[in-house]
Structures are given as structure tokens and as C-alpha cells.
Design a protein around this motif. Structure first.
Motif, PDB file in Angstrom:
ATOM      1  N   PRO A 203      -4.125   1.206  -3.730  1.00  0.00           N
ATOM      2  CA  PRO A 203      -4.663   2.565  -3.867  1.00  0.00           C
ATOM      3  C   PRO A 203      -4.692   3.077  -5.305  1.00  0.00           C
ATOM      4  CG  PRO A 203      -3.227   2.449  -1.961  1.00  0.00           C
ATOM      5  CD  PRO A 203      -3.111   1.126  -2.662  1.00  0.00           C
ATOM      6  N   SER A 233      -6.054   7.846   5.789  1.00  0.00           N
ATOM      7  CA  SER A 233      -4.743   7.535   5.215  1.00  0.00           C
ATOM      8  C   SER A 233      -4.828   7.324   3.707  1.00  0.00           C
ATOM      9  CB  SER A 233      -4.152   6.291   5.891  1.00  0.00           C
ATOM     10  OG  SER A 233      -4.987   5.161   5.691  1.00  0.00           O
ATOM     11  N   LEU A 234      -5.922   6.738   3.248  1.00  0.00           N
ATOM     12  CA  LEU A 234      -6.106   6.536   1.810  1.00  0.00           C
ATOM     13  C   LEU A 234      -6.344   7.859   1.091  1.00  0.00           C
ATOM     14  CD1 LEU A 234      -8.271   3.294   1.780  1.00  0.00           C
ATOM     15  CD2 LEU A 234      -5.983   3.566   0.820  1.00  0.00           C
ATOM     16  N   GLU A 236      -5.128  10.698   1.937  1.00  0.00           N
ATOM     17  CA  GLU A 236      -3.830  11.360   1.844  1.00  0.00           C
ATOM     18  C   GLU A 236      -2.957  10.725   0.771  1.00  0.00           C
ATOM     19  OE1 GLU A 236      -2.278  11.057   5.758  1.00  0.00           O
ATOM     20  OE2 GLU A 236      -3.760  12.420   6.651  1.00  0.00           O
ATOM     21  N   THR A 237      -3.113   9.421   0.570  1.00  0.00           N
ATOM     22  CA  THR A 237      -2.298   8.711  -0.412  1.00  0.00           C
ATOM     23  C   THR A 237      -2.684   9.062  -1.838  1.00  0.00           C
ATOM     24  OG1 THR A 237      -1.924   6.837   1.085  1.00  0.00           O
ATOM     25  CG2 THR A 237      -1.639   6.421  -1.277  1.00  0.00           C
ATOM     26  N   ILE A 238      -3.994   9.123  -2.112  1.00  0.00           N
ATOM     27  CA  ILE A 238      -4.424   9.279  -3.510  1.00  0.00           C
ATOM     28  C   ILE A 238      -4.679  10.721  -3.921  1.00  0.00           C
ATOM     29  CG2 ILE A 238      -5.444   6.974  -3.437  1.00  0.00           C
ATOM     30  CD1 ILE A 238      -8.210   8.274  -3.422  1.00  0.00           C
TER      31      ILE A 238
END
Length: 280
Positions: A203, A233-234, A236-238
Motif C-alpha cells: 500500500p 480496505s485499501l 482505509e489503509t492509505i
């Protein structure tokens, strides 16, 4: 959940329905939208590459789901070809032979003998994507389905960004996230400035590509809007890291038609739903 089989029970009225196919990384996504029904039918099939080629694997899926050969009102096929170039519309006006020469000259190690060229205009941008893909696959699609429109995933995304932005696209950046790649579209004062796909393993690499493309175009990091779509989900991660560098980072608001279409549409690839649900 995607249906596992397509037949006359799941596709009752093909003559008033739009068929969308998306081939991506060994998977065939099928989305069928009846013109008088809100909920589409979504199916997902893995291509059996042990059959020797994507063309043979696609043929096998159609053989097992012959309703796909019905007389649909419209057929669209989305390809995610990695060999492509975005050019001004004037280039394609010179004819397909010239387009083929342009894309082959623009791509390192282009296999012109085994590939076929297709054009995917981005309406409203003044640009067209010229892409190469497997010749046997393209020919099979064209002779199997009733007058199919073959387009590129990036063309679908960019055209939606243009048509959906009521306040204009200048100064805006759009990123659509997948689990191993991200699609980026950037618009400047003169229109479409960048349209490309970047592959990544981590990510943090996605963050790097976002920041690097902005920097290469001289975009002020404290201004200019960034909209994210795709893998939740990505996002939210970045997002927290991006917000520490950029002034405006927001999720892309989903089209109302897509929300009304329900769970099946939300599971299908974003570009395919934009094409089949939002343009119907």
C-alpha cells in the motif's frame, strides 16, 4: 453474491437487457441489466487457463452458459489491456492503420503479429485510448457476440469522472484502487492531464505513485482534490497517510443508480458497473 450459472431463469429477457463482460487477470465478470428492473444479475467465472489460452477458456464458459449468446439489446466488453496509449482524438481520425502504428511505436516490445488494436474514446476529454490485446481473443469476441463494443477500463473510468463532475474536473485527481494496482486520472485546466495504471505490491507504493504523479504535474499538495474509489480496505489503509500530506482527500461518492442496484452491483468491478448500470 454472484450467481454461479447463467440461464433462462436468471436472464429472462435478454432482448431488453444490456450485457457487460469484463476480462481481468484470469477472471470473467458478467453483469446483465434488464431495462425495467433495478437489480442486475452479476456472475463471476475463473478462466481455465489449462485449456491453453484465454480465448479457449472464454469459449468454454460461454459453452456452459449459452444464454450469453442471446440477442441482447447491447453488448459491451471491458478489457484491461496493459499495452495502451492515450492520444488526442485527431490521431485516430487518420484511420485504424495509423492507430496501430502509433500504439506499436509507443509500446516497448509490442507484439504486433499476435495482437489486435482497438480504440476506446473518452467522450468529452478530446482523448482516445488506443490499445493492443490478444488477436485471437479480440477476433473471438467480435464474431461471437452481436455487434459488441470493446472498450478499455481506463476509458470507462475517465469518462465517468468527466460526466459526473458538475463543478468541472480541473484540479481534480481520481484514484481507483485494486488489490495490486491503481488507476489514476488527473485533470488540469486544459482537460485530461494523466491517465494510467500503476502496479504495486505494498500500500505504501500506492501512496508513492499518487504523490509522484501529482509532483510530476506540478500540482500543489495543499490544494487540488483527490477522490478515492475501489478496494475499501485499501482506501482505509492509505487515507490517513495521504491526509497528512494533502489538503483534500475524500472517497468518491457512489452514483445513486449504483446504490439502488443493490448488493450484486456493489460486488462487481467498479468500471463495469459504471458502464452497465450508470449509462443504462
Amino acid at each position: 453474491m454472484p450467481v454461479s450459472t447463467l440461464d433462462k431463469e436468471t436472464v429472462k429477457s435478454p432482448q431488453r437487457s444490456r450485457l457487460g463482460l469484463s476480462l481481468d487477470r484470469g477472471t470473467l465478470h458478467v453483469l446483465i441489466k434488464d431495462s425495467i428492473a433495478d437489480a442486475p444479475v452479476y456472475a463471476r467465472f475463473q478462466l481455465d487457463m489449462s485449456l491453453g489460452s484465454a480465448t479457449k477458456a472464454l469459449e468454454e464458459i460461454i459453452y456452459n452458459n449459452p444464454v450469453l449468446l442471446s440477442d441482447f439489446a447491447k453488448v459491451d466488453v471491458v478489457l484491461h489491456s496493459t499495452d495502451f496509449v492515450a492520444v488526442p482524438d485527431d490521431i485516430v481520425k487518420s484511420g485504424m492503420e495509423f492507430s496501430e502504428a502509433v500504439v506499436n511505436a509507443s509500446i516497448a516490445d509490442a507484439d504486433s503479429e499476435n495482437s489486435a488494436t482497438f480504440e476506446a474514446p473518452v467522450q468529452g476529454s478530446g482523448a482516445t485510448i488506443i490499445a493492443n490485446d490478444d488477436r485471437d481473443l479480440i477476433n473471438f469476441i467480435r464474431r461471437t457476440f452481436n455487434n459488441p463494443t470493446i472498450t478499455h477500463s481506463l476509458a470507462v473510468l475517465a469518462q465517468y469522472y468527466i460526466t459526473a463532475s458538475t463543478l468541472g474536473t480541473a484540479g481534480k485527481m481520481y484514484v481507483n484502487l485494486h488489490d495490486d494496482r491503481l488507476d489514476i486520472a488527473i485533470f488540469g485546466d486544459e482537460g485530461l492531464s494523466l491517465l494510467n495504471t500503476f502496479r504495486y505490491d505494498d500500500p505504501m507504493d500506492a501512496i508513492y505513485y499518487i504523490m509522484a504523479t501529482r509532483s510530476s504535474l506540478g500540482i500543489d499538495q495543499t490544494s487540488g482534490e483527490l477522490f478515492l474509489s475501489g478496494e475499501a480496505s485499501l482506501r482505509e489503509t492509505i487515507t490517513p497517510t495521504l491526509r497528512s500530506y494533502l489538503g483534500y482527500v475524500m472517497p468518491l461518492v457512489m452514483p445513486a443508480q449504483l446504490i439502488r442496484a443493490g448488493a450484486a452491483a456493489m460486488e462487481a468491478p467498479f468500471d463495469l458497473t459504471l458502464l452497465i448500470i450508470c449509462e443504462s
